[in-house]
Scaffold this active site. Structure first.
Site, short mmCIF file in Angstrom:
data_model
loop_
_atom_site.label_atom_id
_atom_site.label_comp_id
_atom_site.label_asym_id
_atom_site.label_seq_id
_atom_site.Cartn_x
_atom_site.Cartn_y
_atom_site.Cartn_z
CE LYS A 188 33.77 -11.17 10.98
NZ LYS A 188 33.92 -9.85 10.45
N GLY A 200 42.14 -16.66 7.99
CA GLY A 200 42.58 -15.58 8.86
C GLY A 200 43.79 -16.01 9.66
CB SER A 201 45.46 -14.41 12.49
OG SER A 201 44.42 -14.34 13.44
CB THR A 204 41.22 -15.43 14.49
OG1 THR A 204 41.81 -14.17 14.77
CG2 THR A 204 39.72 -15.29 14.47
N GLY A 205 41.94 -18.54 14.37
CA GLY A 205 41.54 -19.90 13.99
C GLY A 205 41.43 -20.80 15.21
CD GLU A 212 43.31 -22.70 3.22
OE1 GLU A 212 44.50 -22.32 3.34
OE2 GLU A 212 42.98 -23.63 2.49
CB CYS A 248 48.25 -16.75 3.82
SG CYS A 248 47.51 -17.21 2.23
CD GLU A 258 50.82 -14.63 8.81
OE1 GLU A 258 49.97 -14.52 9.70
OE2 GLU A 258 50.55 -15.04 7.66
P1 NAD Z 1 41.96 -12.20 11.59
O1 NAD Z 1 42.10 -13.56 12.14
O2 NAD Z 1 42.25 -11.05 12.46
O3 NAD Z 1 40.48 -11.96 11.04
C1 NAD Z 1 39.92 -12.76 10.03
C2 NAD Z 1 38.40 -12.73 10.15
O4 NAD Z 1 38.02 -13.35 11.38
C3 NAD Z 1 37.80 -11.33 10.18
O5 NAD Z 1 36.62 -11.31 9.43
C4 NAD Z 1 37.50 -11.13 11.65
O6 NAD Z 1 36.46 -10.22 11.90
C5 NAD Z 1 37.11 -12.53 12.07
N1 NAD Z 1 37.22 -12.79 13.51
C6 NAD Z 1 38.04 -12.20 14.41
N2 NAD Z 1 37.85 -12.72 15.64
C7 NAD Z 1 36.89 -13.67 15.50
C8 NAD Z 1 36.27 -14.58 16.41
N3 NAD Z 1 36.59 -14.61 17.71
N4 NAD Z 1 35.33 -15.44 15.92
C9 NAD Z 1 35.01 -15.44 14.61
N5 NAD Z 1 35.56 -14.60 13.72
C10 NAD Z 1 36.49 -13.73 14.15
O7 NAD Z 1 42.86 -12.16 10.28
P2 NAD Z 1 43.17 -10.92 9.33
O8 NAD Z 1 44.10 -10.02 10.06
O9 NAD Z 1 41.93 -10.37 8.74
O10 NAD Z 1 43.93 -11.65 8.13
C11 NAD Z 1 45.28 -11.91 8.16
C12 NAD Z 1 45.54 -13.36 8.44
O11 NAD Z 1 44.86 -14.18 7.49
C13 NAD Z 1 47.01 -13.71 8.29
O12 NAD Z 1 47.40 -14.52 9.36
C14 NAD Z 1 47.06 -14.47 6.98
O13 NAD Z 1 48.14 -15.34 6.85
C15 NAD Z 1 45.75 -15.17 6.99
N6 NAD Z 1 45.37 -15.59 5.63
C16 NAD Z 1 45.43 -16.91 5.31
C17 NAD Z 1 45.13 -17.33 4.02
C18 NAD Z 1 45.21 -18.79 3.63
O14 NAD Z 1 44.68 -19.15 2.59
N7 NAD Z 1 45.86 -19.64 4.40
C19 NAD Z 1 44.75 -16.40 3.06
C20 NAD Z 1 44.69 -15.05 3.42
C21 NAD Z 1 45.00 -14.67 4.72
#
Ligand code: NAD
Length: 483
Positions: free
Chosen positions: A176, A228-229, A232-233, A251, A286, A387
């Site tokens: 996705k 992701g964030s 959301t995680g 992650e 990140c 963050e």
């Molecule tokens: P986000 O959590 O907003 O979105 C990430 C993904 O999750 C997107 O594809 C989004 O559509 C999906 N998503 C959103 N809500 C969801 C739900 N309820 N169920 C399932 N999927 C859902 O994050 P972002 O703003 O795209 O990315 C930034 C974040 O990612 C930052 O916090 C950053 O630190 C983190 N990040 C971490 C790493 C790592 O390796 N640790 C690497 C890159 C980014």
């Protein structure tokens, strides 16, 4: 300006398809807010279709030898490389990341495919001498259908590099892409369709609440890998638990400390601190060391140099080779970053440089923020604890090592850290006391092929990028044979 690519279909079961919704979402260039492409507005039904295709595909994929899977993955990588220039231009326009460092992303993706293709034979089990009259052995089996949910900062790289382990282990994947930067995945859909057996690699575009949640809730997807964030995680863990027992790895974000001892050259530290912030992707990384912690003896010298370098960074068109920083990825992310700058000012941090939009016609539209440094940041301030995922560096000073450790560990995150000292004992003792999954000593920034990456505390669970990631896409089955 018209669309920059005609690639606008998802990949389900080896077919390039529209969504069952019949609807499309446009995607915008964050540098000037023009529409540059469109992707299908995916639905729950699209996820169902993708899962059905993956279910049908994975047994044959898993039955191939590791060598055969590896060869197919390597060929996939070569096909991606053949379209690297096109992918680069789509990715830079869609993310806002500057073009020079983005040239590495396709290479990292292909390297990862090749790495996992090469270690697929390590999917081996063990024999355990527990009792003399048995043969106890383990075998590893793929989960079958697994999902990868991708963030906006390096969409193509994550969609490829972070599915390679799952493919090597014999799974079929559903990717996705992020909703604000989904376009490169549409190019990838065309490539994967040619390179991989139908249904082994599927891409479903759409929002988090629609496609993301449908993936998490799908009963046939037990293994979900998320980047992701943290918010959301945690939502994904909660939702997954409502459905069934699932293997979710996360992650997530970071608020990473760079700890500087007094036995350093301030020029070298200033260069490293700016590099560690990843201004090239507007700090949207990140692993960015967004908290610079300098011993009081070196504080003023380092701060002055950091401020000078950051003030001299060229903010501009991310397509230009000489731009050091582009626009923030989206309107929402821009508002978030500006909100944090406002809170830094309100809470009494000292703004040293940046803190506003750049001036001039080139920045009249788009999500532009000047690279920003706050000094004298207090551990109670939001810009210290939370963050930002933007080009905002918080600097503070410390006097004793205990104080430095307390400061470094005093946040909810624990992804990366960077420690600078010529004293090896200091470096190793400090590293042992820091809550972080990935620590650089006298360096900052890079990921290394085959070296695990991931966070402690609320930065995540699980480790990616090494052999552990590949094994995490398998389940262990034990056979106890009576002799
Ligand atoms: P986000 O959590 O907003 O979105 C990430 C993904 O999750 C997107 O594809 C989004 O559509 C999906 N998503 C959103 N809500 C969801 C739900 N309820 N169920 C399932 N999927 C859902 O994050 P972002 O703003 O795209 O990315 C930034 C974040 O990612 C930052 O916090 C950053 O630190 C983190 N990040 C971490 C790493 C790592 O390796 N640790 C690497 C890159 C980014």
């Amino acid at each position: 300006m018209g669309y920059i690519t005609t690639a606008d279909r998802m990949l389900i079961g080896g077919e390039l398809v529209e969504s069952t919704s019949g609807a499309w979402e446009e995607t915008f260039n964050p540098a000037d807010e023009t529409a540059i492409g469109r992707v299908p507005a995916g639905t729950r039904e699209d996820v169902d279709r993708a899962v059905a295709a993956a279910q049908a595909a994975w047994p044959a994929w898993a039955s191939k030898t590791p060598k055969e899977r590896g060869e197919t993955m390597r060929a996939f990588g070569e096909k991606i490389r053949a379209r690297a220039t096109e992918i680069l231009h789509v990715e830079v326009a869609d993310t806002g990341n500057t073009i020079t460092p983005m040239r590495g992303d396709v290479g990292h993706a292909v390297d990862s495919l090749n790495y996992y293709a090469g270690i697929a034979h390590e999917l081996k089990g063990e024999t355990i001498p527990a009792t003399p009259d048995h043969l106890h052995l383990t075998i590893r089996e793929p989960y079958g259908v697994v999902a990868r949910i991708v963030p906006f900062n390096h969409p193509l790289m994550f969609a490829v590099a972070r599915t390679a382990a799952a493919l090597a282990a014999g799974n079929a994947v559903i990717v996705k892409p992020p909703e604000t930067s989904p376009l490169s995945a549409m190019v990838l859909a065309e490539i994967a369709r040619e390179a991989l057996p139908p249904g082994v690699f599927n891409i479903v575009t759409g929002t988090g609440p629609s496609v993301g949640e449908a993936i998490v809730r799908h009963p046939d997807i037990k293994r979900i890998a998320f980047i992701g964030s943290a918010a959301t995680g945690r939502a994904i863990q909660r939702t997954a638990a409502e459905v069934s027992v699932k293997h979710v790895t996360l992650e997530l974000g970071g608020k990473n400390p760079m700890i500087v001892f007094p036995d350093n050259d301030p020029d070298e530290i200033a260069q490293a601190a700016v590099k560690g912030m990843n201004f090239t992707w507007q700090g949207q990384s990140c692993g960015s060391t967004s908290r610079l912690m300098v011993h009081e003896d070196l504080y003023d010298a380092v701060l002055e140099r950091v401020a000078n370098i950051v003030a001299s960074l060229r903010v501009g068109d991310p397509m230009r080779d000489d731009s050091d920083m582009g626009p923030i990825n989206s309107a929402g992310q821009y508002r978030k970053v500006m909100g944090y700058i406002e809170s830094g000012n309100e809470e009494g941090a000292r703004l040293v440089t940046g803190g506003n939009r750049p001036e001039g016609q080139a920045f009249a539209k788009g999500y532009w923020v000047r690279p920003t440094v706050f000094a004298d940041v207090d551990p109670h301030m939001r810009i210290w604890r939370e963050e930002i995922f933007g080009p905002v560096l918080s600097v503070s000073k410390w006097r004793s090592i205990d104080e430095a450790i307390r400061l470094a560990n005093g946040v909810e995150y624990g992804l990366t850290a960077s420690i600078w000292t010529r004293d090896i004992k200091n470096a190793l003792n400090t590293a042992r006391r820091i809550d972080a999954g990935h620590i650089w000593i006298n360096g900052v920034g890079p990921h290394y092929l085959g070296v695990p990456y991931g966070g402690m505390k609320n930065s995540g669970v699980g480790r990616e990028e090494g052999i552990e990631e590949m094994l995490s896409y398998t389940e262990t089955k034990v056979l106890n044979i009576v002799l």
